[in-house]
Design an enzyme around this catalytic site. Structure first.
Site, PDB file in Angstrom:
ATOM      1  N   VAL A  51      27.308  30.464  39.928  1.00 52.35           N
ATOM      2  CA  VAL A  51      28.758  30.297  39.884  1.00 52.35           C
ATOM      3  C   VAL A  51      29.187  28.846  40.058  1.00 52.35           C
ATOM      4  O   VAL A  51      30.337  28.498  39.789  1.00 52.35           O
ATOM      5  CB  VAL A  51      29.417  31.195  40.952  1.00 52.35           C
ATOM      6  CG1 VAL A  51      29.239  30.616  42.347  1.00 52.35           C
ATOM      7  CG2 VAL A  51      30.895  31.433  40.660  1.00 52.35           C
ATOM      8  N   TYR A  52      28.288  27.975  40.502  1.00 58.30           N
ATOM      9  CA  TYR A  52      28.637  26.564  40.691  1.00 58.30           C
ATOM     10  C   TYR A  52      28.817  25.893  39.319  1.00 58.30           C
ATOM     11  O   TYR A  52      27.858  25.734  38.558  1.00 58.30           O
ATOM     12  CB  TYR A  52      27.552  25.821  41.474  1.00 58.30           C
ATOM     13  CG  TYR A  52      27.376  26.245  42.917  1.00 58.30           C
ATOM     14  CD1 TYR A  52      28.276  27.109  43.545  1.00 58.30           C
ATOM     15  CD2 TYR A  52      26.305  25.777  43.662  1.00 58.30           C
ATOM     16  CE1 TYR A  52      28.103  27.492  44.870  1.00 58.30           C
ATOM     17  CE2 TYR A  52      26.124  26.154  44.997  1.00 58.30           C
ATOM     18  CZ  TYR A  52      27.024  27.020  45.586  1.00 58.30           C
ATOM     19  OH  TYR A  52      26.851  27.391  46.902  1.00 58.30           O
TER      20      TYR A  52
END
Length: 351
Positions: free
Chosen positions: A61-62
């Site tokens: 998700v980064y």
């Protein structure tokens, strides 16, 4: 660099690890964290390896996977020198299969992470959040498949509650699946909730804490002081609402204590905050982040020395918050505390 066992597992990890959330830099949150490209990332990885930091933490998700891609480029040619830790389960899109820990999602997320990282295995694969809609047996069986295939070495979780961890560990034991070795948690002088339930559980069950945001979401960098405005270039202007809440009164009480000890020791405020964490029970590794070489080298100064017991006690007192139910009787009443030493010894708790 000191190396510690990750919980009750056989994996040895550095006391400090590096968080690659600043790599890639896409979107309103991660763009504010940092925009480190592959060339800059490789320089930071060089410094980490020279200092003995061998574990690098990221997540799908980064920056929509860009963090994993940049990390993969930065470690290219020296994969065997590092430990790669990544996470999945948080939403990466709007589709029905773009979130959670179902069998399909975990297998796809693992394959995608391997591709972005440019590697054939993930040393520590963690669930970024609890998925209440997927049976824990399905989750654990899928993780078992990934471990048996050699694509994942160790498994862990992040941001789970106590009952969620315990239910999973019980199911793993019942079915012979891999046990979680790590719990990646928020823990800092500004947020000690981890100590009430998750730390006792970790001690009892052999989970190693990997600490995220050890500087209280950027509030303990030494740049925030009582009576002074927030620095204009602070990322808190854009990201404070995403992170752990803290009152100004509590923040400045902790900052005051840190500044006093910084003056005594000649150390920087973040070094003291990190050193305090390194002395806490169950902590296997503290994740440090850095947007540039200066920040990284300053954070590296947190190891190789130790706060005195008296300094630790002062920080304990300044950062202490009243216990929530059902824990406040164990903190306030001798009869309760005697049943659970030394976890509920006020005010330092778990000292």
């Amino acid at each position: 660099m000191e190396y510690r066992r990750l919980g009750a597992s056989g994996l040895m990890v550095p006391a400090l690890s590096f968080g690659a959330g600043t790599f890639g830099g896409r979107g309103p949150l991660f763009g504010a964290w940092g925009t480190t490209d592959a060339r800059e990332a490789r320089r930071l990885v060089d410094i980490c390896l020279d200092a003995g930091i061998t574990m690098f933490d990221t997540a799908d998700v980064y920056s929509a996977g860009a963090s994993e891609e940049v990390l993969g480029e930065a470690i290219k040619g020296r994969r065997d020198q590092v430990l790669v830790s990544t996470k999945t389960s948080l939403p990466t899109g709007d589709g029905p299969g773009d979130a959670g820990s179902s069998r399909s999602r975990l297998i796809t997320a693992c394959e995608d992470a391997l591709r972005r990282l440019g590697t054939d295995r993930i040393d520590l694969f963690q669930l970024h959040a609890f998925d209440a809609g997927t049976p824990v047996e399905e989750v654990l069986a899928t993780l078992d498949t990934l471990v048996r295939a050699g694509k994942v070495r160790y498994v862990g979780v992040s941001n789970f509650s106590g009952w969620q961890v315990m239910k999973s560990l019980a199911a793993a034991e019942r079915h012979g699946h891999p046990r979680y070795a790590a719990h990646q948690v928020y823990y800092s002088l500004l947020g000690r909730d981890y100590e009430w339930e998750l730390m006792p559980l970790a001690l009892d069950q052999g989970l190693g804490a990997i600490v995220w945001s050890p500087l209280g979401w950027g509030r303990l960098t030494g740049r925030i002081r009582r009576g002074a405005p927030l620095p204009p270039d602070s990322r808190l202007h854009r990201t404070a609402d995403y992170g752990p809440p803290v009152t100004e009164e509590h923040l400045y009480g902790v900052v005051d204590a840190l500044e006093e000890i910084a003056e005594e020791t000649g150390r920087a405020v973040p070094q003291i905050a990190l050193n305090w964490l390194l002395q806490r029970p169950t902590v296997s590794s503290v994740i440090i982040g850095a947007r540039d070489e200066r920040q990284l080298r300053q954070n590296l100064g947190a190891v190789g020395w130790a706060l005195t017991p008296e300094q630790v006690a002062r920080l304990d007192a300044a950062s202490h918050r009243p216990a929530p139910y059902p824990y406040f009787p164990y903190e306030r009443q001798e009869g309760f505390a005697r049943l659970n030493p030394p976890l509920f010894a006020a005010p330092g708790r778990a000292a």
